[in-house]
Enzyme design. Structure first.
Site, PDB file in Angstrom:
ATOM      1  N   ASP A  33       0.883  -1.164   0.000  1.00  0.00           N
ATOM      2  CA  ASP A  33       0.000   0.000   0.000  1.00  0.00           C
ATOM      3  C   ASP A  33       0.918   1.211   0.000  1.00  0.00           C
ATOM      4  OD1 ASP A  33      -2.143   1.749   0.217  1.00  0.00           O
ATOM      5  OD2 ASP A  33      -2.204   1.611   2.390  1.00  0.00           O
ATOM      6  N   HIS A  37       2.350  10.171   2.045  1.00  0.00           N
ATOM      7  CA  HIS A  37       1.630  11.399   2.376  1.00  0.00           C
ATOM      8  C   HIS A  37       2.578  12.343   3.099  1.00  0.00           C
ATOM      9  CE1 HIS A  37      -2.325   9.882   1.290  1.00  0.00           C
ATOM     10  NE2 HIS A  37      -1.984   8.751   1.848  1.00  0.00           N
TER      11      HIS A  37
END
Length: 156
Positions: A33, A37
């Site tokens: 995944d 960010h």
């Protein structure tokens, strides 16, 4: 928030079932995944933080530590699920080691221990639950497009 991802982390029973599915061929692919960010996006209340972690830097180590070393999968199964099957599913050519083929190799060490620290992060983000952890196994170099590129962080 560095463990917030979609789908979310599950129970140990779920993890065991996933490993069983990988071993018996029900599950074809291991992926990450990898969703980097910015720090300010993740340094908020859990409910407001975006889903995702950086996963590429640690994918081999975690697979090695959780699946290969404990004997849950063989090296052949791991490589099939990380390298071969994704390419087959996406109708991409699967690299082969044979005369006449261009070399496209990753060289890895299954025994090397290292600490995943800020200086080891290759992503533009540092949102990983593994920061500060000692990991076992890592990619040491690649050979691609006629070039040998060593993981320079190993020498530091």
């Amino acid at each position: 928030t560095n463990v917030k991802m979609h789908p979310p982390l599950r129970t140990q029973d779920d993890v065991d079932s996933m490993i069983e599915g990988l071993a018996d061929g029900t599950i074809d692919v291991i992926c990450t995944d990898h969703a980097p960010h910015a720090i300010e996006e993740k340094e908020v209340e859990f409910i407001y933080a975006p889903n995702g972690i950086t996963g590429l830097d640690t994918a081999w180590s975690i697979t090695n530590m959780r699946l290969l070393k404990p004997g849950k999968l063989t090296i052949e199964q791991v490589l099939e699920k990380i390298v071969v099957n994704p390419r087959k599913i996406l109708n991409l050519k699967v690299p082969a080691i044979k005369v006449g083929e261009k070399a496209n190799l990753t060289i890895f060490n299954t025994d090397e221990e290292w600490t995943y620290s800020d200086k080891e992060v290759r992503s533009k983000s540092k949102n990983s639950p593994y920061l500060g952890n000692t990991l076992t196994g890592r990619a040491t170099a690649i050979y691609n497009r006629g070039r040998f590129v060593e993981n320079k962080l190993r020498a530091q």
